[in-house]
Design an enzyme around this catalytic site. Structure first.
Site, PDB file in Angstrom:
ATOM      1  CB  SER A   1      -0.824  -0.232   1.005  1.00  0.00           C
ATOM      2  OG  SER A   1      -1.834  -0.338   1.062  1.00  0.00           O
TER       3      SER A   1
ATOM      4  CG  HIS B   1      -8.592   5.891  -4.725  1.00  0.00           C
ATOM      5  ND1 HIS B   1      -7.707   5.234  -3.456  1.00  0.00           N
ATOM      6  CD2 HIS B   1      -7.167   6.241  -4.957  1.00  0.00           C
ATOM      7  CE1 HIS B   1      -6.454   4.824  -3.198  1.00  0.00           C
ATOM      8  NE2 HIS B   1      -5.425   5.849  -3.970  1.00  0.00           N
TER       9      HIS B   1
END
Length: 419
Positions: free
Chosen positions: A182, A311
């Site tokens: 991430s 997103h």
């Protein structure tokens, strides 16, 4: 008078010659030879014309006259289209699963299917992939099954990461696809290091790393490009410039002409491509791969696109961009529809096959989800394995504390955990 005029002419000639000499004078500095100029002139911060964008298919899926592109045969074209459709269906099903509370998180690739699949089609399985988190289409192309996708998203015992990663953080040694992280841009310097090792071992392969426009605002991006250029590493940097880094538009990220010009600044060969044009993406990556391996050089590809989806499932993009804009890109600039029109014009596809493919993919995905939900979760103690050969003291202490907690609250934990 004649003498004076002659002197004046000679003086003019001397002046012009001296100016020409100064302009042509070259000195070899440590960084290389440079030509001098008597003119005080700064390099413009903004060129009058933006860097061109390579495109093959127009919005109607027709080949633009005079296009220079790599030919794609029927078999490969159909697999490219089938995988793009599968990616669309997979995103829809898993997004719905998250909204139903069956998985905790999901990220879609809507609007960026061509970048995923077309780039993967131009590579070989020996090429190493360092993804961000919006490239599941690359894994799909390489043979990662729908069941494997479902197992990872549900974090069950069959998940290769043993449930220790967030959903969509895929990884597969078999497919040379490094596990998603991430943290933004950390994979970019890792990719360069891997590419340098391939070069030292004389491997006939390259490394490909993907990232978004937001990743280019991180220091890792700049360090990686410089390292790759200096070491002449065979690595492809593929930037998905989709206009938004979550809610931050590119206008708030950088003043330069997008990302492509940054490659030139670091000495990296670069190209800007229409990321919604599958043929353009395939051709650019195919050519870039050849250059990277045969010429030992990095290549930067800026793929211009638009993130049609939010997103992630934690985001509501309608809060920072108009719904009409999103819908226009979804309908008018859909890369999957554009590519379908091209294969239809070649007589390779029709509507009946389309409907059958989408229905079949939906059934397969729903079945994969049902199977994944029933598979038991990984062992709790797997939390402490794999990372270290010998676990450090702080990790062993955490394991002891967890065992004590399980012993105090046995009903809240699986019964097979040794305490």
């Amino acid at each position: 008078m004649h003498t004076d005029d002659g002197n004046k002419v000679r003086n003019v000639h001397v002046y012009l010659l001296s100016e020409a000499f100064i302009a042509l004078q070259v000195l070899d500095f440590p960084g290389g030879k440079v030509r001098f100029s008597p003119e005080l002139r700064f390099i413009s911060e903004s060129p009058e014309e933006r860097a061109h964008c390579y495109r093959v298919l127009d919005d109607d899926g027709l080949i633009i006259t005079g296009s220079n592109y790599v030919q794609v045969d029927e078999e490969k074209a159909l697999k490219m289209y089938s995988d793009m459709v599968t990616l669309q269906v997979m995103d829809t099903i898993f997004y719905e699963a998250q909204r139903q509370g069956r998985i905790s998180f999901y990220v879609t690739s809507i609007g960026e299917e061509a970048i995923n699949v077309a780039s993967a089609a131009a590579l070989t399985l020996d090429d190493l992939i360092f993804p961000q988190y919006r490239e599941p289409g690359v894994l799909l192309w390489r043979g990662f099954t729908l069941q494997e996708f479902a197992n990872q998203c549900f974090g069950n015992k069959a998940d290769y990461g043993k449930g220790r990663q967030m959903p969509i953080h895929y990884g597969s040694n078999k497919h040379n696809y490094f596990t998603v992280s991430s943290t933004i841009a950390t994979q970019i310097p890792h990719a360069v290091g891997a590419a340098y090792s391939l070069k030292m071992d004389n491997k006939n392969a390259c490394v490909v790393t993907y990232f978004g426009d937001g990743g280019t605002s991180e220091g890792d991006f700049h360090a990686a490009l410089n390292f790759a250029a200096v070491r002449e590493a065979p690595v492809l940097f593929i930037c998905r410039n989709n206009g938004w880094a979550i809610s931050t538009p590119t206008s708030d990220q950088f003043r330069s002409d997008g990302v492509v010009v940054r490659g030139q600044a670091y000495g990296v060969r670069s190209i800007r491509v229409d990321g919604n044009d599958a043929l353009a993406m395939y051709s650019a990556v195919h050519a870039a791969r050849d250059m990277a391996i045969s010429q030992h050089r990095p290549v930067l590809i800026e793929a211009l696109t638009y993130r049609v989806g939010h997103h992630s499932t934690s985001d509501d993009s309608t809060k920072y961009r108009p719904v009409k804009e999103i819908e226009w890109w979804r309908l008018a600039r859909d890369p999957v529809s554009r590519f379908r029109k091209w294969i239809e014009s070649n007589g390779w596809w029709n509507g009946e096959v389309e409907s059958e493919l989408r229905n079949d993919m939906r059934k397969q995905l729903l079945h994969a989800i049902q199977v994944a939900e029933k598979v038991e979760k990984p062992a709790v103690m797997d939390l402490f394995t794999d990372v270290y050969d010998v676990a450090p003291e702080n990790l062993r202490e955490q394991e002891k504390l967890l065992r004590k907690t399980i012993k105090r609250h046995p009903r809240d934990y699986p019964s097979d955990v040794p305490v």
